[in-house]
Design a protein around this motif. Sequence first.
Motif, PDB file in Angstrom:
ATOM      1  N   THR A 423       0.838  -1.209   0.000  1.00  0.00           N
ATOM      2  CA  THR A 423       0.000   0.000   0.000  1.00  0.00           C
ATOM      3  C   THR A 423       0.870   1.256   0.000  1.00  0.00           C
ATOM      4  O   THR A 423       0.551   2.246  -0.666  1.00  0.00           O
ATOM      5  CB  THR A 423      -0.928   0.025   1.226  1.00  0.00           C
ATOM      6  OG1 THR A 423      -0.172  -0.200   2.415  1.00  0.00           O
ATOM      7  CG2 THR A 423      -2.026  -1.014   1.120  1.00  0.00           C
ATOM      8  N   ASN A 426       1.972   1.901  -3.352  1.00  0.00           N
ATOM      9  CA  ASN A 426       0.828   2.095  -4.256  1.00  0.00           C
ATOM     10  C   ASN A 426       0.766   0.999  -5.327  1.00  0.00           C
ATOM     11  O   ASN A 426       0.482   1.266  -6.499  1.00  0.00           O
ATOM     12  CB  ASN A 426       0.892   3.482  -4.911  1.00  0.00           C
ATOM     13  CG  ASN A 426      -0.456   3.912  -5.442  1.00  0.00           C
ATOM     14  OD1 ASN A 426      -1.499   3.459  -4.969  1.00  0.00           O
ATOM     15  ND2 ASN A 426      -0.453   4.775  -6.452  1.00  0.00           N
ATOM     16  N   LYS A 428      -1.277  -1.617  -6.407  1.00  0.00           N
ATOM     17  CA  LYS A 428      -2.644  -2.107  -6.261  1.00  0.00           C
ATOM     18  C   LYS A 428      -2.793  -3.572  -6.667  1.00  0.00           C
ATOM     19  O   LYS A 428      -3.471  -4.352  -5.993  1.00  0.00           O
ATOM     20  CB  LYS A 428      -3.580  -1.232  -7.093  1.00  0.00           C
ATOM     21  CG  LYS A 428      -5.050  -1.544  -6.900  1.00  0.00           C
ATOM     22  CD  LYS A 428      -5.903  -0.522  -7.638  1.00  0.00           C
ATOM     23  CE  LYS A 428      -7.382  -0.816  -7.435  1.00  0.00           C
ATOM     24  NZ  LYS A 428      -8.218   0.181  -8.138  1.00  0.00           N
ATOM     25  N   GLU A 429      -2.128  -3.969  -7.746  1.00  0.00           N
ATOM     26  CA  GLU A 429      -2.260  -5.349  -8.212  1.00  0.00           C
ATOM     27  C   GLU A 429      -1.709  -6.336  -7.190  1.00  0.00           C
ATOM     28  O   GLU A 429      -2.279  -7.406  -6.964  1.00  0.00           O
ATOM     29  CB  GLU A 429      -1.520  -5.514  -9.546  1.00  0.00           C
ATOM     30  CG  GLU A 429      -2.212  -4.825 -10.708  1.00  0.00           C
ATOM     31  CD  GLU A 429      -1.497  -5.094 -12.026  1.00  0.00           C
ATOM     32  OE1 GLU A 429      -0.557  -5.925 -12.026  1.00  0.00           O
ATOM     33  OE2 GLU A 429      -1.880  -4.478 -13.034  1.00  0.00           O
ATOM     34  N   VAL A 431      -1.559  -5.825  -3.970  1.00  0.00           N
ATOM     35  CA  VAL A 431      -2.479  -5.830  -2.831  1.00  0.00           C
ATOM     36  C   VAL A 431      -3.630  -6.788  -3.092  1.00  0.00           C
ATOM     37  O   VAL A 431      -3.990  -7.608  -2.236  1.00  0.00           O
ATOM     38  CB  VAL A 431      -3.012  -4.409  -2.553  1.00  0.00           C
ATOM     39  CG1 VAL A 431      -4.143  -4.452  -1.532  1.00  0.00           C
ATOM     40  CG2 VAL A 431      -1.900  -3.504  -2.059  1.00  0.00           C
ATOM     41  N   GLU A 432      -4.202  -6.709  -4.297  1.00  0.00           N
ATOM     42  CA  GLU A 432      -5.335  -7.573  -4.642  1.00  0.00           C
ATOM     43  C   GLU A 432      -4.912  -9.045  -4.643  1.00  0.00           C
ATOM     44  O   GLU A 432      -5.638  -9.920  -4.163  1.00  0.00           O
ATOM     45  CB  GLU A 432      -5.886  -7.168  -6.016  1.00  0.00           C
ATOM     46  CG  GLU A 432      -6.532  -5.786  -6.016  1.00  0.00           C
ATOM     47  CD  GLU A 432      -6.898  -5.316  -7.416  1.00  0.00           C
ATOM     48  OE1 GLU A 432      -6.618  -6.064  -8.387  1.00  0.00           O
ATOM     49  OE2 GLU A 432      -7.444  -4.215  -7.539  1.00  0.00           O
ATOM     50  N   TYR A 476     -10.262   0.660  -3.032  1.00  0.00           N
ATOM     51  CA  TYR A 476      -8.844   0.506  -3.347  1.00  0.00           C
ATOM     52  C   TYR A 476      -8.411  -0.959  -3.354  1.00  0.00           C
ATOM     53  O   TYR A 476      -7.719  -1.431  -4.247  1.00  0.00           O
ATOM     54  CB  TYR A 476      -7.986   1.292  -2.342  1.00  0.00           C
ATOM     55  CG  TYR A 476      -6.518   1.202  -2.652  1.00  0.00           C
ATOM     56  CD1 TYR A 476      -5.959   1.973  -3.669  1.00  0.00           C
ATOM     57  CD2 TYR A 476      -5.702   0.321  -1.958  1.00  0.00           C
ATOM     58  CE1 TYR A 476      -4.617   1.871  -3.978  1.00  0.00           C
ATOM     59  CE2 TYR A 476      -4.369   0.204  -2.263  1.00  0.00           C
ATOM     60  CZ  TYR A 476      -3.820   0.991  -3.270  1.00  0.00           C
ATOM     61  OH  TYR A 476      -2.503   0.883  -3.569  1.00  0.00           O
ATOM     62  N   VAL A 477      -8.816  -1.691  -2.305  1.00  0.00           N
ATOM     63  CA  VAL A 477      -8.312  -3.060  -2.166  1.00  0.00           C
ATOM     64  C   VAL A 477      -9.326  -4.122  -2.572  1.00  0.00           C
ATOM     65  O   VAL A 477      -9.029  -5.305  -2.518  1.00  0.00           O
ATOM     66  CB  VAL A 477      -7.858  -3.319  -0.708  1.00  0.00           C
ATOM     67  CG1 VAL A 477      -6.729  -2.412  -0.349  1.00  0.00           C
ATOM     68  CG2 VAL A 477      -8.996  -3.179   0.279  1.00  0.00           C
TER      69      VAL A 477
END
Length: 485
Positions: A423, A426, A428-429, A431-432, A476-477
């Motif tokens: 996070t 930044n 995002k991929e 994190v997912e 976001y997540v």
Amino acid sequence: MPFNLSSGSLQVHPEPTRFPKLGRHVPPNTIDLLKRPITGITCISTRPRRKTGQKKDDSDAQVLVRVLLRNFKEDKPLVSTLNRYVKTVRTDHCFLLFEELGKADKWLQCLEVFRWMQKQRWYIADNGIYSKLISVMGKKGQTRMAMWLFSEMRNSGCRPDCSVYNSVITAHLHSKDKSKALSKALSYFEKMKGTERCKPNVVTYNILLRAFAQARKADQVNTLFKDLDESIISPDIYTYNGVMDAYGKNGMIREMEDVLSRMKSNQCKPDIITFNLLIDSYGKRQEFEKMEQVFKSLMRSKEKPTIATFNSMITNYGKARLREKAENVLEKMKGLGYTPSYITYESLIMMYGLCDSVAKAREIFNKSMEEGKEIRVSTFNALLDVYCMNGLPMEAALLFESRSSIGVFPDISTYKLLYKAYTKANMKELVEKLLKCMDRDGIVPNKKFFLEALGAFGSSSAGLNSDSGKAELRDYVMVPRHRWN
């Protein structure tokens, strides 16, 4: 102050008393009891005297207890297993069961075993059994249940003794409201002093002294020491170690040194625990000159350093980014014939990470793998933490991907480290992808998990708790709504 802890003027206090396991019990001879009906409840003392051949008996009892534990299943009533062994199980087996079930956080099953005991013909109400149960309940935070057992004990005809009161005091000290717990502990302490057969012993003082030192109540600690000096009871090495350790962990160095002076004036010789707690306490406060003096004193004494001695020094030098000193400790340890433990490796990994030597940290991790021992998740997390603190989230991701080949199963700390790193970067991929891994591993994060991770964005706690903050985080997540509560 001087640290000549190995001085010849220090003498071992005669017959030091350890903190005992409360309520140890050796069962009475039950042959005669089984031949006649039980007409009433009798209370017996639980101060065991070791007899010839008892070691073998203890071993046999432990074997049976292991068999019983293997047969306990969630879908099968515990009592049915005990009934299968009803001709064999006696008080000593039940006592060992309390210990093992308590360690496994199965305090309700302890009560089931107790109720089953009470129905057996050989059962005799026993202070030791109640003391052990009260101790187990207290350690698990079940203070009300501990007090119910204390009341039940008196109703059964038993008269509380010092061991029982020590268990009750300890149970209260495990409760969350520390201020109330300390007040309760003192009230029981005063009650013990006014009861002839329950006079406080050195264990009582040890429990209270450590508790008040942990609570930073130096005045009360001094009062208890004064009370102890005026009594017929002599403090032992465990008295001083307990208080010094509590003060040291709280960073109260001056108070810790006062207790050390008191110990020396009472001619009580330090043991390896004394040396280790002093080394760790000075190291955490980065008072390295004093830490090194204590280590030199240890090396001159009859005591021998332990692996924990070296691990503490490496860890604290590492936190101060004193790489060369930490490496010197490692060389000293190896020169004395000690083999690094997994904690040693973790300390070195973190030390190199703090000193911006990521490659060296990875080298230590690889070396631990080459030794052929199972890699612990804590060691795995240490290297992940090094990558994350040095701004290398992709390296952390690659290490995480190799977890199966390394043979490591991630825990909640693993995911928290990675979530915060991803996070913050930044990513995002990643994190997912991480959240999907958590789902697959059956780890469901709560709101606190995400709020701590989002601290990397510098968001305020209030903002994150707002509806808009939660919505922004969900977007976001891509966290399913049912996880938020």
